[in-house]
Structures are given as C-alpha cells and as structure tokens.
Design a protein around this motif. Structure first.
Motif, PDB file in Angstrom:
ATOM      1  N   LYS A   1       0.854  -1.122   0.194  1.00 47.06           N
ATOM      2  CA  LYS A   1       0.146   0.071   0.083  1.00 47.06           C
ATOM      3  C   LYS A   1       0.854   1.268  -0.025  1.00 47.06           C
ATOM      4  O   LYS A   1       2.082   1.244   0.500  1.00 47.06           O
ATOM      5  CB  LYS A   1      -0.961   0.035   1.246  1.00 47.06           C
ATOM      6  N   THR A   2       0.383   2.361  -0.622  1.00 49.25           N
ATOM      7  CA  THR A   2       1.168   3.639  -0.733  1.00 49.25           C
ATOM      8  C   THR A   2       0.842   4.227   0.699  1.00 49.25           C
ATOM      9  O   THR A   2       0.310   3.750   1.604  1.00 49.25           O
ATOM     10  CB  THR A   2       0.357   4.705  -1.550  1.00 49.25           C
TER      11      THR A   2
ATOM     12  N   GLU B   1      -0.328   6.813   1.776  1.00 49.54           N
ATOM     13  CA  GLU B   1      -1.598   7.524   1.907  1.00 49.54           C
ATOM     14  C   GLU B   1      -2.598   6.428   2.096  1.00 49.54           C
ATOM     15  O   GLU B   1      -3.261   6.501   3.073  1.00 49.54           O
ATOM     16  CB  GLU B   1      -2.239   8.525   0.850  1.00 49.54           C
TER      17      GLU B   1
ATOM     18  N   ASP C   1     -10.418  11.001   3.024  1.00 48.94           N
ATOM     19  CA  ASP C   1      -9.517  11.711   2.439  1.00 48.94           C
ATOM     20  C   ASP C   1      -9.098  13.163   2.969  1.00 48.94           C
ATOM     21  O   ASP C   1      -7.866  13.411   2.824  1.00 48.94           O
ATOM     22  CB  ASP C   1     -10.042  12.005   0.896  1.00 48.94           C
TER      23      ASP C   1
ATOM     24  N   ALA D   1       2.732  10.860  -0.863  1.00 51.92           N
ATOM     25  CA  ALA D   1       1.631  10.302  -0.646  1.00 51.92           C
ATOM     26  C   ALA D   1       1.550   8.974  -1.530  1.00 51.92           C
ATOM     27  O   ALA D   1       0.930   7.982  -0.946  1.00 51.92           O
ATOM     28  CB  ALA D   1       0.435  11.045  -0.850  1.00 51.92           C
ATOM     29  N   LYS D   2       2.092   9.031  -2.629  1.00 51.30           N
ATOM     30  CA  LYS D   2       1.827   7.866  -3.509  1.00 51.30           C
ATOM     31  C   LYS D   2       3.117   6.710  -3.462  1.00 51.30           C
ATOM     32  O   LYS D   2       3.203   5.855  -4.172  1.00 51.30           O
ATOM     33  CB  LYS D   2       1.594   8.409  -5.040  1.00 51.30           C
TER      34      LYS D   2
END
Length: 250
Positions: free
Chosen positions: A86-87, A89, A107, A123-124
């Motif tokens: 998972k990233t 974020e 979000d 975030a990514k």
C-alpha cells in the motif's frame, strides 16, 4: 487520563512463571508527555501493551478516561509495520477504511495528517521507497488517523541514525504541541527522555517496578538551546546514574 493502579503482569513460560511488572501504580494527566526508561527486559514495552489493551494485567487495573471515542489509543511500534503493498496515503487511511469512515472525510483526514507529518509529497510512495525516518512518520500519521487522545510509542526512533533521530524528536514535539495528545514514550535514550518529556518514569531492573519519577522543569518550546541548559544536563546525568549505578534494582 490514564490511571494505573497496582498492576502486575506474569507470563507463563511452561516450566516457570516470569513476572514482567510488579505492583506498578502511576497516573498520567491529560495532555502530558511522559517518557519511560529502565534497563532492558524491565517491562517497559509490556506496560505500553497493557495500557493499549493488547495484554491484560495479572492483577491490578488500568483505567482510561477518554470520553466516547472508538479507539482511545494510537500505538507506534519500534518497527513502522507498514503494509508494503500500500502507498503511504493508503497506509495512513487504513484505520479509517476499516472503521467505516466516509470517503470524503477520510480523504480530508489523510491530507491533514500527511501535511502534519511532512509527508505530503510522498502520498503515492510505497514503504520500500522511504527512509527509516519517513516510515516512522507514516506510522505516526496512521496512529493519529482516528484522532485518539492517547499516543503510545515504543522506541519509535531506535532504528534511525542520530541526526535523523534528533530531527524526528523535534517533529514529534511539534506534532504533540499541535494536537494536544497525551503521549507515553518508551525509550532507552535518557537524552531523548529528558528533551521530550514533562515527566520521566524510571523502572527497576526485572521485575519492573516504578522506583522514581522526575518532573522535567525545562521550558517549552524545546529546541537546540534546551540541550545547553544546565538543568537538562543535570537531569540526563541523574538518569544515567539511576540506570548505571544499581540504585534502581528492586
């Protein structure tokens, strides 16, 4: 906020029973930053797990006054324990997703926490693309996702280099000052304990007992000038004497 009343914790190892903590009592007021120090194996991590409800005391009790919140405690472990697929974020929002938070609210919360922890530009990114310090920032953001009033931290910066650790100490203070959380930090570093905390709990060698509590009178906000303060050096020296001089044995 946290009332610890005469807790003991025993572990059954089959051939013997080991006492990790013995009749420990202490109250932690809301909004305080408390550091816990003591020799290896004295039950510091066990104490955090008991507060978090991950373990149950063999005797005694722990009461948390946190109002009506779903999860009163956030936990930051020594290892960041991020989900590798998972990233950043997605790791931070994971507790919100599992807790059923609406997408728009989740979000917004994730954006707020990434900004708070200095990770907005990552975030990514996947965990393997992060430094050790950045992984721990992501772990802190995730622990804060559901806005728990209490943050428990078990040697969160022990795996990073000294300069990174000092930077993370300052970032942790900034986060604490902005959020007003009650923080209980386990650390082997007396310098870290003296720099960060309002009070320092000193545990004895096995079995762990609370033998001394230091009130830290250093002015806030803390910064590099704090480390030049005579009171800071006197506290560090006193903690070292306690840990090395045999005075904290039961």
């Amino acid at each position: 906020m946290i009332s610890i009343d005469g807790i003991s914790k025993e572990f059954d190892l089959g051939s013997e029973t080991v006492t990790a903590l013995d009749t420990l009592s202490h109250d932690v007021a809301a909004g305080r930053f408390v550091a816990v120090v003591g020799p290896s194996g004295c039950g510091k991590s066990t104490l955090l797990r008991l507060i978090a409800g991950l373990e149950k005391p063999s005797s005694g009790s722990i009461e948390i006054e946190a109002g009506r919140v779903r999860r009163p405690v956030g936990f930051v472990f020594q290892d960041a324990v991020l989900l590798p697929w998972k990233t950043v974020e997605a790791n931070v929002r994971f507790p919100l997703d599992t807790g059923g938070t609406k997408r728009a609210l989740a979000d917004a919360k994730v954006r707020e926490l990434l900004e708070l922890t200095g990770l907005s530009g990552f975030a990514k990114a996947l965990p393997r693309q992060l430094s050790g310090g950045m992984k721990q920032r992501a772990a802190i953001a995730r622990a804060l996702a559901e806005d728990p009033p209490i943050l428990l931290m078990d040697e969160p910066f022990s795996a990073v280099d000294l300069l990174t650790r000092e930077t993370l100490n300052d970032e942790l203070l900034r986060i604490w000052e902005r959020t007003g959380k009650t923080v209980v930090l386990v650390t082997h570093s007396v310098e870290e304990a003296a720099y960060l905390a309002d009070e320092v709990m000193v545990l004895s060698a096995h079995p762990g007992r609370l033998v001394k509590t230091y009130e830290v009178a250093l002015a806030r906000p803390r910064n590099e000038a704090t480390k030049l303060d005579r009171d800071y050096h006197e506290l560090v020296a006193a903690l070292r004497r306690d840990l090395r001089g045999g005075r904290i044995r039961p």
